[in-house]
Each structure stands twice: as C-alpha cells, then as structure tokens.
Design a protein around this motif. Structure first.
Motif, PDB file in Angstrom:
ATOM      1  N   ALA A   8       0.843  -1.202   0.000  1.00  0.00           N
ATOM      2  CA  ALA A   8       0.000   0.000   0.000  1.00  0.00           C
ATOM      3  C   ALA A   8       0.875   1.248   0.000  1.00  0.00           C
ATOM      4  O   ALA A   8       1.810   1.349   0.786  1.00  0.00           O
ATOM      5  N   LYS A  10       2.461   4.622   0.948  1.00  0.00           N
ATOM      6  CA  LYS A  10       2.522   5.345   2.212  1.00  0.00           C
ATOM      7  C   LYS A  10       3.333   6.627   2.036  1.00  0.00           C
ATOM      8  O   LYS A  10       4.373   6.618   1.368  1.00  0.00           O
ATOM      9  N   SER A  66       6.680   2.735   1.516  1.00  0.00           N
ATOM     10  CA  SER A  66       5.663   1.682   1.417  1.00  0.00           C
ATOM     11  C   SER A  66       6.272   0.307   1.611  1.00  0.00           C
ATOM     12  O   SER A  66       5.720  -0.548   2.314  1.00  0.00           O
ATOM     13  N   THR A 171      -1.604   6.228   4.698  1.00  0.00           N
ATOM     14  CA  THR A 171      -1.835   5.462   3.472  1.00  0.00           C
ATOM     15  C   THR A 171      -2.423   6.376   2.407  1.00  0.00           C
ATOM     16  O   THR A 171      -3.328   7.163   2.678  1.00  0.00           O
TER      17      THR A 171
END
Length: 329
Positions: A8, A10, A66, A171
């Motif tokens: 995801a 970040k 991430s 996120t």
C-alpha cells in the motif's frame, strides 16, 4: 531487499505538512523558508544546481516508505538502505518503462539527494538544528548494456526513517500516481493530512496557497485551483475527496471511499479512563480532548498500530507531542 508486491502506498506526514517538494515542471532553483504561526520553528528547503526535488520525485520516497512499512508489518528487520528494482518502481508509480522512464528516475534520484532541508526542532526546551538531504545516497547496483538501471540502493535520511519507525505515515490512494498535475497531487496530500477521515476540511485560499508552496500570484492560484475544482466536479478524479469553492474558502469533502476502520480494530477497542482526559487537557491546553482522541485513534488506525499496553499513557503522550508541534489552537 524489496520483494513485497502490491504494498500500500505510504507517505510521511512531515512532508505532507510542509511544502518540501516543488510544484514546477521546470528546474526550480528558488530556496524556500516556511515558519509556523509563532515564527519560532521553521523549515528551509535549498536546491542543488539540478534544482529542487519535485512532487513527482516524491514517488521514489513513497515507494521506499511503502516497502519498509510492508516489511515491518510482516515482522521483518529493516534498515535505512533499501534495494529496489527500477522496473517495479516505475510500474507501481504509473510511469513509462521505456528509456524516458529510466532517465527521469535517474534525474529524480539526483534531485532527491541534492535537495537540502534545514529545520529547528524544539524538544524538552532544547532547540535542535538539523540539516540533511531528503535521501542520503542512491547507488545503481546493476545496469544493462543499453544503460537502463535494474536495481537501485537508496539510503533514506534519518528524518524519513525516524518517521517510519514512529509510524508517522499515512496510506495514500493508489490513484494518487494517476494525478499528473503537481498541484492536484499537493491538494490530495493536504486533504489526506488535514481532512483524513473527517467529513470535511475548510481552508482559506491564501492559507491553502501557503500550504501548497505555490509561487503564483493569489489570482493565478485561484484560477489553477478553480480548473481542478471544475475537472473534479465533472469527473470525480481526485481520490477520496471532493473539492469545491465556498466564497473565499476551499472545501474538501470526504467521499466515503476510504477503507472503513472496522469496529473491532485495535484503535476502536481501546478504552480510556476519565483521568486520561484530565491529563490530556493539562498536556495540550486549549485543545478539545475529544478531538485529540479522534485524531489519536485515526492515527493508530491509519498506521495499523496495535493497542498500546498503557492506553492512558500513550494517549497523553500523543497529546503532549501534538501540543509541542502545534502550540495552542
């Protein structure tokens, strides 16, 4: 070694809060200085001869953060040196994978290493001066015969790595990388930082311009934001947040498309004692403790943090740090 697919995206909160990255599509050699409302704390951003790191260069940082967060979530040991595959970075950040993509990636690494940040941080009554680059070093580990890089080692600065260890990251929606206009990206970052999971966030146009780091005139900035507002009204293309004008205010409204914080998450299961609120009021005078509690729970949920052993102590510590950074409301 980064071997986690589909991590995801970040972003670190610090560079969301301050306009570290240039919005210009041309080489930007203009130094910047930003101060808080008290004028005591500041951030200075200084370019190298190659110009300031741009908001598109930030993709490299987002990808590295991430990967490190995903590795931590898997229980792996991490360090400041991250080895990444260039092709996977280009694909994950929605960039072209031909020669232009590799050339642009090399230029991004140069600007990230060359851009210097100077800031003073007050902790425990002691002022600390930090001067650092966004990344400490970048090294091409393998390169094909036609000059295309295969693997890169990026050494993250202490500033970035400390943000990771403190879980001071948020996120980002995957469609962030599909936003091509630099200002669109910056507006999304600010909405993610300041609106979060709240219903809406309102900000005056001059304040928004300062937060964006735009060097345009206020009139031109309003025109640029207005074009994005019109596009968003037609196509809903800004992820997670709708944006509109309300007289001289810019309003970001939560679309309700973010993954909901499930009711049995660690953040929602935490129960605070009545004494915790009293201590929080003392730690952050002037702030609404219920607002701070919501911000604390959202911060833990966004970071995927486990419930602390001593919830009262963790919450009061969060409030003290909040007040240290922001002062009175």
């Amino acid at each position: 070694m980064c071997d986690i697919f589909d991590a995801a995206p970040k972003g670190d909160i610090a560079s969301m809060a301050h306009p570290i990255f240039s919005l210009s599509t041309k080489p930007d050699h203009l130094p910047r200085r930003y101060e808080d409302e008290s004028g005591k704390n500041y951030v200075e951003v200084r370019p190298s001869s190659d110009g300031l790191a741009t908001i598109h260069d930030r993709d490299v940082l987002i990808y590295c953060i991430s990967q490190v967060i995903a590795a931590l979530n898997e229980g792996r040991q991490v360090q400041r040196v991250v080895r990444i595959k260039a092709y996977e970075l280009l694909k994950a950040t929605n960039r072209v994978t031909d020669g232009r993509g590799y050339k642009a990636l090399r230029a991004a690494l140069v600007r990230l290493q060359g851009t210097q940040i100077e800031t003073n941080i007050t902790t425990g009554g002691t002022e600390q001066l930090d001067i650092f680059s966004i990344i400490d070093r970048a090294r091409i580990v393998r390169e094909t015969r036609d000059g295309r890089m295969q693997e890169i080692e990026v050494e993250l600065s202490d500033w970035v790595f400390n943000a990771i260890r403190a879980q001071e990251v948020l996120t980002l929606h995957r469609n962030y990388f599909r936003l091509r206009k630099p200002l669109e990206r910056r507006l999304y970052e600010l909405a993610r930082k300041h609106c979060g999971r709240q219903r809406q966030w309102r900000v005056s146009l001059p304040a928004l311009q300062r937060k964006c780091g735009s060097t345009s005139t206020l009139r031109e900035f309003r025109r640029l934001v207005g074009a994005i507002v019109d596009q968003d009204a037609a196509y809903d293309h800004i992820p997670d947040y709708a944006i509109r004008f309300d007289d001289d205010m810019v309003v970001f409204e939560n679309r309700g498309t973010m993954d909901p914080v499930v009711c049995d998450s660690a953040a929602d299961l935490i129960r605070l004692s009545p004494q915790a609120h009293d201590k929080a009021r003392a730690a952050a005078p002037g702030w609404d403790v219920h607002y701070l509690e919501q911000a604390w729970r959202s911060w833990m949920a966004d970071g995927g943090l486990d419930a602390p052993r001593d919830a009262d102590k963790a919450f009061v510590g969060f409030c003290a740090k909040w007040f240290e950074k922001r002062g009175r409301p």
